[in-house]
Design an enzyme around this catalytic site. Structure first.
Site, short mmCIF file in Angstrom:
data_model
loop_
_atom_site.label_atom_id
_atom_site.label_comp_id
_atom_site.label_asym_id
_atom_site.label_seq_id
_atom_site.Cartn_x
_atom_site.Cartn_y
_atom_site.Cartn_z
N ILE A 73 0.83 -1.20 0.00
CA ILE A 73 0.00 0.00 0.00
C ILE A 73 0.86 1.25 0.00
O ILE A 73 0.62 2.20 -0.75
CB ILE A 73 -0.96 -0.02 1.21
N GLU A 76 2.54 1.55 -3.51
CA GLU A 76 1.58 1.92 -4.55
C GLU A 76 1.18 3.38 -4.45
O GLU A 76 1.12 4.09 -5.46
CB GLU A 76 0.34 1.01 -4.46
N ARG A 93 11.40 1.73 8.21
CA ARG A 93 12.47 1.38 9.14
C ARG A 93 13.44 0.33 8.59
O ARG A 93 14.55 0.18 9.10
CB ARG A 93 11.88 0.87 10.45
N GLY A 157 0.41 -0.92 7.92
CA GLY A 157 -0.25 -2.18 8.21
C GLY A 157 -1.74 -2.01 8.47
O GLY A 157 -2.26 -0.90 8.56
N ASP A 199 -9.55 -10.90 5.34
CA ASP A 199 -8.54 -10.21 6.15
C ASP A 199 -8.76 -10.37 7.64
O ASP A 199 -7.82 -10.27 8.43
CB ASP A 199 -8.53 -8.71 5.83
N THR A 207 -7.79 -9.63 -1.93
CA THR A 207 -9.20 -9.75 -2.27
C THR A 207 -9.54 -11.07 -2.97
O THR A 207 -10.50 -11.76 -2.59
CB THR A 207 -9.65 -8.55 -3.12
N ALA A 237 0.30 -9.22 -7.29
CA ALA A 237 1.00 -8.09 -7.92
C ALA A 237 0.99 -6.89 -6.99
O ALA A 237 0.07 -6.71 -6.19
CB ALA A 237 0.35 -7.73 -9.25
N HIS A 339 7.86 -12.97 -29.80
CA HIS A 339 8.83 -11.89 -30.02
C HIS A 339 8.17 -10.76 -30.82
O HIS A 339 7.42 -11.01 -31.76
CB HIS A 339 10.04 -12.42 -30.79
#
Length: 367
Positions: A73, A76, A93, A157, A199, A207, A237, A339
């Site tokens: 997060i 992104e 950190r 988090g 979650d 998701t 991803a 290719h």
């Protein structure tokens, strides 16, 4: 399907209360997700301090923003705001972003973020946020960094949404530290009639994984087909710029599980950036295959695929199917590439970069 909108609480093993009205059911499934966590530092409650919940509803683009965190997060949103022209400072950190991902992915993305112009502050912890006048905020870290910015965003988090649902009173067991609902391999809690997915169980917080877990519960309860959710080999991803994609095990995980793995890595500039686009160094691709070494069980099987580069997510979905089917390195090598694409590189990685053993991983952990 009956839909009831409102605040719900579980008031019994077969009873849910919504806005004061009670509904009974043979089974109950908790799928309340998670919520963003804000670190308890001075100033974390000031106006202009955000989480991902508020970041997409800002009235105007911040000229300068600090994003605290190193997960997907944080990365992104750092790329999102940078893409819109904000000056972005990413503070975390650790020594590289995306803790828990493959180390080569982390290092490669770290370099590309800096090449892109994002200010990366590795090895720093936030210490305070103060008002700076005229709607600005003064951010300070434990390493002496001091930045006057429009917004500070916490991406540090998420916490399972399990509080105030009546679960304790019904006897549902939860982790006392994280609040996650504890479930068995069929997503059932210790109360036979109550299940939990997504979650709120803090297993694999994606998701599509929550959807898969829900399908498994549906088959178990209503299809006369007891089904365990399968968390192995899930492709994923990170929609950074460029994006990252992963499927299967990291190099360390694979070496520990299989004893020894062969690693294949390819780094290159995408063909279109061999033209003078000015973004060649920002868009450099890294692809990595992890293969069980000869002499081990499942020798030759591809157990990890990782990538940083354009269309990584699209490629990883296809690779996920192949890996789920048990594809080997020989299968990859025997496939004719398309290719000119970056994807053809998966079929042409012939030279082994290194071999990593479980002993190597153990030795590194002692350093």
């Amino acid at each position: 399907v009956d839909h009831h909108e409102g605040y719900a609480r579980v008031v019994g093993p077969h009873m849910v209360e919504v806005n004061g009205k009670r509904y009974s059911a043979k089974h109950i499934c908790i799928a309340t997700g998670s919520r963003a966590v804000v670190l308890p530092i001075p100033g974390s409650d000031l106006p202009g301090v955000l989480t991902s919940d508020e970041a997409l509803a800002l009235p105007r683009r911040p000229n300068k923003i600090v994003i605290i965190g190193a997960g997907y997060i944080a990365v992104e949103f750092a790329c999102f705001f940078h893409g819109y022209g904000s000056e972005v400072h990413l503070v975390f950190r650790g020594d590289a972003p995306l803790r828990g991902f493959d180390e080569d992915i982390r290092k490669h993305l770290h370099e590309l973020l800096k090449a892109r112009g994002i200010h990366v502050h590795a090895g720093e912890n936030p210490s305070s946020i103060e008002k700076a006048g005229r709607g600005k905020l003064l951010f300070k870290s434990d390493k002496g960094t001091s930045l006057t910015v429009d917004n500070v965003m916490f991406a540090t988090g998420r916490k399972p949404n399990s509080a105030d649902l009546g679960l304790e009173e019904v006897g549902v067991k939860m982790d006392p530290k994280s609040g996650k609902i504890l479930v068995d391999e069929y997503s059932k809690t210790n109360v036979d009639s109550i299940y939990a997915i997504g979650d709120v169980t803090d297993r694999m917080n994606l998701t599509p994984v929550a959807l898969m877990e829900g399908m498994a519960v549906s088959k178990t309860l209503f299809g006369n087909q007891p089904t365990k959710p399968d968390h192995e080999g899930v492709p994923s991803a990170v929609f950074s710029q460029p994006p990252c994609g992963s499927c299967g095990l990291t190099e360390e995980q694979a070496a520990q599980r299989h004893g020894s793995v062969d690693v294949y890595i390819s780094k290159f500039k995408p063909l279109k950036h061999t033209m003078p686009t000015g973004r060649g160094e920002q868009e450099r691709v890294m692809m990595k295959l992890i293969v069980v070494s000869p002499g081990q069980n499942d020798a030759g099987r591809v157990v990890g695929a990782h990538m940083v580069g354009a269309d990584a997510g699209e490629m990883m979905q296809g690779l996920g199917i192949a890996m789920k089917a048990g594809a080997t390195k020989a299968d990859f090598d025997a496939t004719v590439g398309i290719h000119p694409t970056s994807a053809e590189e998966w079929c042409t990685m012939r030279t082994k970069t290194r071999t990593t053993t479980a002993a190597d991983v153990a030795a590194r952990s002692k350093l």
